[in-house]
Design an enzyme around this catalytic site. Structure first.
Site, PDB file in Angstrom:
ATOM      1  N   GLN A 166     -27.191  22.464  -3.929  1.00 38.92           N
ATOM      2  CA  GLN A 166     -28.410  21.861  -4.494  1.00 38.92           C
ATOM      3  C   GLN A 166     -28.118  21.441  -5.832  1.00 38.92           C
ATOM      4  O   GLN A 166     -28.246  22.388  -6.651  1.00 38.92           O
ATOM      5  CB  GLN A 166     -29.693  22.462  -4.304  1.00 38.92           C
ATOM      6  CG  GLN A 166     -30.967  21.741  -4.803  1.00 38.92           C
ATOM      7  CD  GLN A 166     -31.173  20.347  -4.534  1.00 38.92           C
ATOM      8  OE1 GLN A 166     -31.196  19.884  -3.479  1.00 38.92           O
ATOM      9  NE2 GLN A 166     -31.222  19.776  -5.632  1.00 38.92           N
ATOM     10  N   GLY A 180     -38.231  19.484  -0.434  1.00 42.05           N
ATOM     11  CA  GLY A 180     -38.583  18.826   0.578  1.00 42.05           C
ATOM     12  C   GLY A 180     -37.513  18.303   1.118  1.00 42.05           C
ATOM     13  O   GLY A 180     -37.192  18.035   2.027  1.00 42.05           O
ATOM     14  N   GLY A 181     -36.822  17.314   0.093  1.00 43.02           N
ATOM     15  CA  GLY A 181     -35.834  16.558   0.452  1.00 43.02           C
ATOM     16  C   GLY A 181     -34.854  16.201  -0.749  1.00 43.02           C
ATOM     17  O   GLY A 181     -35.579  16.347  -2.006  1.00 43.02           O
ATOM     18  N   GLU A 201     -31.816  13.475  -2.265  1.00 51.21           N
ATOM     19  CA  GLU A 201     -31.665  11.949  -1.774  1.00 51.21           C
ATOM     20  C   GLU A 201     -30.217  12.130  -1.936  1.00 51.21           C
ATOM     21  O   GLU A 201     -29.544  10.931  -2.345  1.00 51.21           O
ATOM     22  CB  GLU A 201     -32.220  11.119  -2.726  1.00 51.21           C
ATOM     23  CG  GLU A 201     -31.866  11.075  -4.171  1.00 51.21           C
ATOM     24  CD  GLU A 201     -32.907  12.026  -4.751  1.00 51.21           C
ATOM     25  OE1 GLU A 201     -33.011  12.136  -6.316  1.00 51.21           O
ATOM     26  OE2 GLU A 201     -33.549  12.907  -4.338  1.00 51.21           O
ATOM     27  N   ASN A 202     -29.140  13.135  -1.434  1.00 57.36           N
ATOM     28  CA  ASN A 202     -27.801  12.838  -1.607  1.00 57.36           C
ATOM     29  C   ASN A 202     -27.403  11.564  -0.826  1.00 57.36           C
ATOM     30  O   ASN A 202     -27.916  11.304   0.382  1.00 57.36           O
ATOM     31  CB  ASN A 202     -26.921  14.048  -0.912  1.00 57.36           C
ATOM     32  CG  ASN A 202     -27.662  15.361  -1.685  1.00 57.36           C
ATOM     33  OD1 ASN A 202     -27.689  15.293  -2.885  1.00 57.36           O
ATOM     34  ND2 ASN A 202     -28.102  16.334  -0.988  1.00 57.36           N
ATOM     35  N   HIS A 223     -39.406   8.733   1.116  1.00 58.80           N
ATOM     36  CA  HIS A 223     -39.492   8.948  -0.268  1.00 58.80           C
ATOM     37  C   HIS A 223     -37.836   9.115  -0.460  1.00 58.80           C
ATOM     38  O   HIS A 223     -37.141   8.385  -1.421  1.00 58.80           O
ATOM     39  CB  HIS A 223     -39.915  10.307  -0.501  1.00 58.80           C
ATOM     40  CG  HIS A 223     -40.055  10.463  -1.951  1.00 58.80           C
ATOM     41  ND1 HIS A 223     -40.888  10.211  -3.033  1.00 58.80           N
ATOM     42  CD2 HIS A 223     -38.914  11.119  -2.674  1.00 58.80           C
ATOM     43  CE1 HIS A 223     -40.578  10.739  -4.281  1.00 58.80           C
ATOM     44  NE2 HIS A 223     -39.330  11.304  -3.982  1.00 58.80           N
ATOM     45  N   GLU A 224     -37.086   9.633   0.239  1.00 58.17           N
ATOM     46  CA  GLU A 224     -35.755  10.068   0.138  1.00 58.17           C
ATOM     47  C   GLU A 224     -34.753   8.849   0.412  1.00 58.17           C
ATOM     48  O   GLU A 224     -33.796   8.460  -0.379  1.00 58.17           O
ATOM     49  CB  GLU A 224     -35.194  11.313   1.163  1.00 58.17           C
ATOM     50  CG  GLU A 224     -35.921  12.571   0.739  1.00 58.17           C
ATOM     51  CD  GLU A 224     -35.828  12.773  -0.562  1.00 58.17           C
ATOM     52  OE1 GLU A 224     -35.116  12.705  -1.554  1.00 58.17           O
ATOM     53  OE2 GLU A 224     -37.206  13.578  -1.097  1.00 58.17           O
ATOM     54  N   HIS A 270     -35.118   6.604  -2.492  1.00 55.79           N
ATOM     55  CA  HIS A 270     -33.974   6.999  -3.739  1.00 55.79           C
ATOM     56  C   HIS A 270     -32.675   6.408  -3.803  1.00 55.79           C
ATOM     57  O   HIS A 270     -32.022   5.991  -4.780  1.00 55.79           O
ATOM     58  CB  HIS A 270     -34.017   8.494  -3.690  1.00 55.79           C
ATOM     59  CG  HIS A 270     -34.794   9.215  -4.591  1.00 55.79           C
ATOM     60  ND1 HIS A 270     -35.141   9.029  -5.887  1.00 55.79           N
ATOM     61  CD2 HIS A 270     -35.654  10.375  -4.204  1.00 55.79           C
ATOM     62  CE1 HIS A 270     -36.074   9.905  -6.347  1.00 55.79           C
ATOM     63  NE2 HIS A 270     -36.128  10.613  -5.522  1.00 55.79           N
ATOM     64  N   GLU A 328     -38.516   9.121 -10.128  1.00 56.47           N
ATOM     65  CA  GLU A 328     -39.562   9.423  -9.034  1.00 56.47           C
ATOM     66  C   GLU A 328     -40.622   8.759  -8.966  1.00 56.47           C
ATOM     67  O   GLU A 328     -41.339   8.524  -8.208  1.00 56.47           O
ATOM     68  CB  GLU A 328     -39.720  10.929  -9.467  1.00 56.47           C
ATOM     69  CG  GLU A 328     -38.783  12.150  -9.451  1.00 56.47           C
ATOM     70  CD  GLU A 328     -38.183  12.100  -7.973  1.00 56.47           C
ATOM     71  OE1 GLU A 328     -38.888  11.371  -7.012  1.00 56.47           O
ATOM     72  OE2 GLU A 328     -37.137  12.691  -7.728  1.00 56.47           O
ATOM     73  N   ASP A 382     -35.890  21.081 -15.098  1.00 54.79           N
ATOM     74  CA  ASP A 382     -36.922  21.224 -14.106  1.00 54.79           C
ATOM     75  C   ASP A 382     -38.488  21.368 -14.655  1.00 54.79           C
ATOM     76  O   ASP A 382     -39.266  21.307 -13.788  1.00 54.79           O
ATOM     77  CB  ASP A 382     -36.534  22.613 -13.241  1.00 54.79           C
ATOM     78  CG  ASP A 382     -35.409  22.729 -12.260  1.00 54.79           C
ATOM     79  OD1 ASP A 382     -35.114  21.538 -12.212  1.00 54.79           O
ATOM     80  OD2 ASP A 382     -35.254  23.638 -11.521  1.00 54.79           O
ATOM     81  N   TYR A 402     -43.896  11.968 -10.874  1.00 53.99           N
ATOM     82  CA  TYR A 402     -43.900  11.285  -9.691  1.00 53.99           C
ATOM     83  C   TYR A 402     -45.267  10.260  -9.601  1.00 53.99           C
ATOM     84  O   TYR A 402     -45.310   9.079  -9.228  1.00 53.99           O
ATOM     85  CB  TYR A 402     -44.087  12.334  -8.546  1.00 53.99           C
ATOM     86  CG  TYR A 402     -42.863  13.160  -8.338  1.00 53.99           C
ATOM     87  CD1 TYR A 402     -42.135  13.031  -7.204  1.00 53.99           C
ATOM     88  CD2 TYR A 402     -42.494  14.014  -9.080  1.00 53.99           C
ATOM     89  CE1 TYR A 402     -41.120  13.774  -6.922  1.00 53.99           C
ATOM     90  CE2 TYR A 402     -41.310  14.900  -8.965  1.00 53.99           C
ATOM     91  CZ  TYR A 402     -40.480  14.747  -7.454  1.00 53.99           C
ATOM     92  OH  TYR A 402     -39.584  15.412  -7.681  1.00 53.99           O
TER      93      TYR A 402
END
Length: 649
Positions: free
Chosen positions: A175, A309-310, A312-313, A336-337, A340, A359, A414, A422
Site C-alpha cells: 500500500q 476501503g479501496g 485505485e491501483n 469510487h475506485e 480514480h 478525491e 495522511d 473528499y
C-alpha cells in the site's frame, strides 16, 4: 483511494517532457500505444515538500524491478534499474528511500557509482544521492540499485497463513499511498514525477503474483527450486504511489471481457457475485467522461487487514473484504475506485497539498456513476450521507485543515486525508454544476481529463483551466466563489446541502425512537443499507458533544430488535458501535472486540479507538488491552494512526 484524511510550492527551475518510455524487450501494448499517442505537454515541476527529489535537475522516467519475495524474513530483495534524464551538466540524482538496505549502485556497464544517504526524517525517510559523470544534452542513462527491504517496511504487510481465509499459504501486499512506496522501491516518490515501469517478481511456487500493471506471464515461469517468476509492465506513466504488488493464493474470475475479480479461492464466488455491477459501471463512466485508458479494470479483494476501503491501483483496484455485504449495497466503493482511473490516475495531484484534486473530483464522479447505474434517488442518498460526514469533519478539525488547498509542510500527508478533501471537494464541483448547468459542466470536465491526461495537477492549474474553458466572466466567477471554497476554512455562503427525500421517513423513525417509541416500530427490514446508515447516524439537534441521547433500555432494545450483534454489514456494525461506545454500553463490548480484532480498515478502526479514548477510564481500560491484541493484525498504515491515539503496546 476510498477515505478512511499552503502556499503554492516553488515553481521548478526547468521543465521536462513527460510521456511513455518504451520498456526494453517489450512492445508498447495496446495501452502503451494510447499513452504514446497522448503524450502530455511539457510538465512544470513544483516543489514537493514530502520528497527529497529535485526533478528539475534530474528525474526518474522508468523503473525496472527484479525482486524476490522471502516470507521467512519478510523482505523483498533484488534490483531497481532506473532510467533517468537530467539537465545538461547535472552530476547527481536524488531519490527517496525509507528503511531500505542499499547494497550497491552501478551504471549500465556495471561500474560502481558513488552514493550517500541523508539524515533520517521520521516522515520523509532519507534522501539517496547518486553521483555520476555530467549529463550531456538529451542523454538518458540507466542506474541499477541492489537493495533489500526490511521486515518493518511501512508499505508492505506480510501475513501468516492463519491470517488468510485459506489458512494454508502466506500472503503479502503493498500500500504505497501517500509516501510509502519509498519503503520498498528506491525512486523519486512524489505524485508529480510520473514513471513507467516493469517488473519481474519471484515468489514461492504455489503462490500467484499480481501487480497494478499488464501481466505478461499468465502461469509464471520457472525461477529455481520451488520458485516461480511473474512479469509485468505499465506503459502509461504513473505516480509512484500507484505501483502495487500482492503475492498469495489467489484466483480469478471474469465479469466480462475487460473486468474481473481476484481473491482467495474460498472467497471467489461471493466476491464475484457482489462485484458483478463493475462492468456496467465502466460503461457508465466512459459515457460520462471519455474512454477508459488503462486496458483492463480488475479488482483484488484482499484479506481483512487491508487498511483502506479501496486503492485505485491502475488496472487492479485493491479492495477491502468489507465491501462484500451479500447484497451489492456497498458497491459505490467500486464506483469510487473506478472514477480514480480518470481523477487521480489520469490527472494526478502534483503534491499532497492538492489532495482534494484527486478525491473531491472522484467523489463527484463516483456519484455520477451511481446515478447512471442506480438512479437519482440512490445517488442522492449517498451524497447526503457524505454531506453528514463532512459536517462532522468540519466540527472536529482545526480551521486550517478545513481548506481544500492544504499546507502540509512538516506534517504527514495522511493528515490531509479527511472528509474535507473528499466531500468539500465534491461539494465545490456540485456547486459549479448547479450554477453553470450540468451539460456545460460535463463538457468542461470531460475536456479537463483529456487536456491534462498523464500529468500532475495543482490547484492553481485547475483554476487556470476552468477559467479558460468554463468560468469566463467576472459575474460567474463571483457567483461560484471558487477561491473561498479552496483557500478559506469552512463552507462558503453559496453552499446548498443535498436533500434526499428517502431520508425523511428515516429521520422521523429516529425521532420517534428517541422520544421513547419501540425499536420494533422501526421499519428496518424494509430499508436499504443507506437508509439504515442514516438511522444509525441520526443525532438529536442541539445535543452537546459527550452527552448521551439514548437510555440503556433503548440501547438494549435497539441491539436486540435490529439484531445488531449478528449484523454482517461492516458499515452498519461500525455505526452501531460508535453509538454503543459513546454511551459506554457494556453489552456491546464483545461485538466491539470481535470487530476490531478481525478487520483492519482504518476508516473503522481509528474512529472507534478515538471514541474509546474519549470515554476516559472506561474506554481506555478497554482500548489498551484490546489494541495490544489487535495491533499485530493491522497494516502499518492503520497501526501508525492508532499508535498516535492509544500508544504503541
Amino acid at each position: 483511494m476510498i477515505r478512511t484524511l499552503g502556499l503554492v510550492s516553488a515553481v521548478a527551475l526547468a521543465t521536462a517532457v513527460g510521456g511513455c518510455a518504451m520498456i526494453p524487450g517489450f512492445g508498447p501494448g495496446t495501452e502503451g500505444v494510447a499513452a504514446l499517442a497522448a503524450a502530455p505537454a511539457p510538465v512544470e515541476y513544483v516543489r514537493d515538500v514530502h520528497s527529497h527529489a529535485r526533478p528539475e535537475i534530474a528525474r526518474v522516467k522508468h523503473v525496472s524491478l527484479d525482486l524476490t519475495t522471502d516470507f521467512a524474513t519478510g523482505t523483498l530483495s533484488g534490483t531497481a534499474a532506473l532510467d533517468i534524464t537530467a539537465e545538461p551538466g547535472a552530476e547527481e540524482i536524488i531519490l527517496d528511500v525509507r528503511n531500505l538496505d542499499i547494497q550497491s549502485v552501478r551504471d549500465a556497464s556495471g561500474a560502481a557509482l558513488t552514493f550517500r544517504t541523508g539524515d533520517n526524517d521520521p516522515i520523509m525517510g532519507q534522501s539517496l544521492t547518486i553521483r555520476f559523470p555530467a549529463f550531456a544534452t538529451g542523454e538518458q542513462r540507466r542506474i541499477v540499485i541492489r537493495y533489500a527491504t526490511r521486515p518493518d517496511a511501512a508499505a508492505l504487510q506480510w501475513l501468516t497463513p492463519a491470517q488468510t481465509a485459506g489458512g494454508r499459504q502466506p500472503y503479502m501486499f503493498s500500500q504505497g499511498q501517500a509516501i510509502l512506496t519509498r519503503t520498498w522501491i528506491p525512486t523519486q516518490d512524489s505524485p508529480g514525477i510520473r514513471q513507467t515501469w516493469d517488473a519481474r517478481v519471484t515468489a514461492p511456487s504455489g503462490l500467484k503474483v499480481v501487480m497494478s500493471a499488464e501481466g505478461l506471464t499468465a502461469s509464471g515461469e520457472p525461477a529455481g527450486e520451488s520458485q516461480t517468476a511473474w512479469r509485468f509492465r505499465m506503459t502509461n506513466p504513473v505516480p509512484p504511489y500507484l505501483i502495487a504488488v500482492a503475492v498469495g493464493d489467489v484466483a480469478f474470475e471474469a465479469i466480462d471481457e475487460r473486468t474481473g475479480v481476484w481473491t482467495e479461492p474460498s472467497r471467489l464466488d461471493a466476491a464475484h457475485a457482489e462485484l458483478m455491477p463493475t462492468a456496467g459501471m465502466v460503461d457508465a463512466a466512459e459515457a460520462l467522461y471519455g474512454p477508459y485508458r488503462w486496458g483492463r479494470y480488475d479488482l483484488l479483494v484482499l484479506p481483512p487487514s487491508f487498511p483502506f476501503g479501496g486503492m485505485e491501483n491502475p488496472r487492479l483496484t485493491f479492495a477491502t473484504p468489507t465491501i462484500i455485504a451479500g447484497d451489492q449495497s456497498l458497491v459505490s466503493l467500486v464506483a469510487h475506485e473506478l472514477a480514480h482511473s480518470w481523477s487521480g490516475n489520469l490527472v494526478t495531484n502534483a503534491t499532497w497539498d492538492d489532495f482534494w484534486l484527486n478525491e473531491g473530483f472522484t467523489v463527484y464522479f463516483e456519484n455520477r456513476i451511481m446515478e447512471a447505474v442506480y438512479g437519482r434517488d440512490r445517488a442522492l442518498m449517498l451524497q447526503s450521507l457524505g454531506w453528514g460526514d463532512l459536517q462532522s469533519a468540519l466540527a472536529s478539525l482545526p480551521p486550517e485543515d478545513t481548506r481544500l488547498k492544504l499546507h502540509l509542510v512538516g506534517r504527514d500527508p495522511d493528515d490531509g486525508m479527511t472528509d474535507v478533501a473528499y466531500e468539500k471537494g465534491a461539494a465545490l464541483l456540485f456547486t459549479i454544476e448547479r450554477i453553470v448547468g450540468r451539460d456545460r459542466f460535463d463538457t468542461w470536465l470531460k475536456g479537463y481529463f483529456e487536456r491534462n491526461a498523464f500529468r500532475p495537477m495543482t490547484t492553481e492549474m485547475f483554476l487556470t483551466d476552468i477559467r479558460t474553458h468554463l468560468v469566463t466572466t467576472r459575474a460567474l466567477e463571483d457567483q461560484l466563489m471558487m477561491e473561498a471554497w479552496i483557500y478559506q476554512p469552512g463552507m462558503p455562503s453559496n453552499w446548498v446541502a443535498p436533500v434526499s427525500g428517502a431520508f425523511a421517513p428515516v429521520d422521523a423513525a429516529a425521532r420517534s425512537f428517541h422520544a421513547g417509541g419501540p425499536a420494533a416500530a422501526v421499519p428496518w427490514t424494509g430499508w436499504s443499507t443507506q437508509e439504515r446508515q442514516r438511522f444509525l447516524a441520526w443525532r438529536p439537534e442541539g445535543r452537546v458533544a459527550g452527552t448521551d441521547w439514548l437510555t440503556p433500555a433503548q440501547l438494549s432494545d435497539l441491539e436486540s430488535t435490529l439484531k445488531l450483534r449478528e449484523e454482517g454489514n461492516a458499515e452498519l456494525v461500525f455505526a452501531w458501535l460508535q453509538i454503543a461506545v459513546q454511551h459506554r454500553y457494556q453489552p456491546a463490548v464483545p461485538t466491539l472486540e470481535r470487530f476490531l480484532t478481525t478487520m483492519g480498515r482504518r476508516k473503522f478502526v481509528l474512529p472507534l479507538f478515538n471514541s474509546l479514548w474519549a470515554e476516559g477510564d472506561w474506554g481506555r481500560g478497554i482500548a489498551t488491552p484490546l489494541y495490544a491484541r489487535a495491533r499485530p493484525g493491522y497494516h502499518p498504515v492503520t497501526a501508525g494512526s492508532v499508535d498516535a491515539v492509544v500508544g504503541r503496546p
